[in-house]
Design a protein around this motif. Structure first.
Motif, PDB file in Angstrom:
ATOM      1  N   ASN A  39      45.929  49.646  28.287  1.00  9.03           N
ATOM      2  CA  ASN A  39      46.953  50.681  27.690  1.00  9.03           C
ATOM      3  C   ASN A  39      45.695  51.547  27.239  1.00  9.03           C
ATOM      4  OD1 ASN A  39      48.321  52.579  26.206  1.00  9.03           O
ATOM      5  ND2 ASN A  39      50.046  51.242  26.074  1.00  9.03           N
ATOM      6  N   MET A  40      45.196  52.820  27.578  1.00  6.41           N
ATOM      7  CA  MET A  40      44.036  53.573  27.134  1.00  6.41           C
ATOM      8  C   MET A  40      44.636  54.272  25.667  1.00  6.41           C
ATOM      9  SD  MET A  40      42.084  54.705  30.369  1.00  6.41           S
ATOM     10  CE  MET A  40      43.207  54.916  31.312  1.00  6.41           C
ATOM     11  N   SER A  41      45.777  54.646  25.640  1.00  2.00           N
ATOM     12  CA  SER A  41      46.279  55.244  24.437  1.00  2.00           C
ATOM     13  C   SER A  41      46.473  54.390  23.365  1.00  2.00           C
ATOM     14  CB  SER A  41      47.513  55.706  24.779  1.00  2.00           C
ATOM     15  OG  SER A  41      47.766  56.868  25.574  1.00  2.00           O
ATOM     16  N   ARG A  42      46.767  53.210  23.621  1.00  2.00           N
ATOM     17  CA  ARG A  42      46.910  52.180  22.328  1.00  2.00           C
ATOM     18  C   ARG A  42      45.276  51.854  21.936  1.00  2.00           C
ATOM     19  NH1 ARG A  42      51.630  52.992  20.560  1.00  2.00           N
ATOM     20  NH2 ARG A  42      53.325  52.772  21.823  1.00  2.00           N
ATOM     21  N   ALA A  94      37.754  51.770  35.121  1.00  2.00           N
ATOM     22  CA  ALA A  94      37.688  50.378  35.084  1.00  2.00           C
ATOM     23  C   ALA A  94      38.785  49.937  34.125  1.00  2.00           C
ATOM     24  CB  ALA A  94      36.340  49.919  34.272  1.00  2.00           C
ATOM     25  N   ALA A  95      39.165  50.840  33.212  1.00  2.00           N
ATOM     26  CA  ALA A  95      40.210  50.312  32.260  1.00  2.00           C
ATOM     27  C   ALA A  95      41.462  50.442  33.243  1.00  2.00           C
ATOM     28  CB  ALA A  95      40.364  51.420  30.975  1.00  2.00           C
ATOM     29  N   ARG A  96      41.688  51.333  33.898  1.00  2.00           N
ATOM     30  CA  ARG A  96      42.903  51.347  34.854  1.00  2.00           C
ATOM     31  C   ARG A  96      42.931  50.328  35.714  1.00  2.00           C
ATOM     32  NH1 ARG A  96      42.480  58.132  36.214  1.00  2.00           N
ATOM     33  NH2 ARG A  96      43.723  58.605  34.084  1.00  2.00           N
ATOM     34  N   GLY A  97      41.874  49.933  36.291  1.00  2.00           N
ATOM     35  CA  GLY A  97      41.697  48.900  37.067  1.00  2.00           C
ATOM     36  C   GLY A  97      42.344  47.434  36.411  1.00  2.00           C
TER      37      GLY A  97
END
Length: 73
Positions: free
Chosen positions: A24-27, A17-20
């Motif tokens: 920016n998962m790292s941030r 879902a986050a990628r979709g």
């Protein structure tokens, strides 16, 4: 601030879902960790200084805050 690579294990559906959403998962992870570190440090400081804080609170209750009453000039 230097960056370090780490490995995290996260829910696959959440990552998808986050990628979709183009997040920016790292941030996001960094911000969440920073907020948690700050909260934990604050809690630790309050625990370490509880006696002094309680003493000050008792002093204020007993003697009131300095200059709490309006001054008459």
């Amino acid at each position: 601030m230097a960056r370090v690579k780490v490995n995290l294990t996260l829910d696959a559906d959440l990552i998808e879902a986050a990628r979709g959403l183009g997040l920016n998962m790292s941030r996001i992870a960094e911000a969440a960790i920073a907020a948690t570190v700050k909260a934990e440090r604050n809690a630790q400081w309050r625990d370490e200084n509880r006696e002094a804080l309680n003493g000050y609170a008792e002093e204020v209750e007993r003697d009131h805050l300095a200059f709490a009453q309006p001054r008459k000039f």
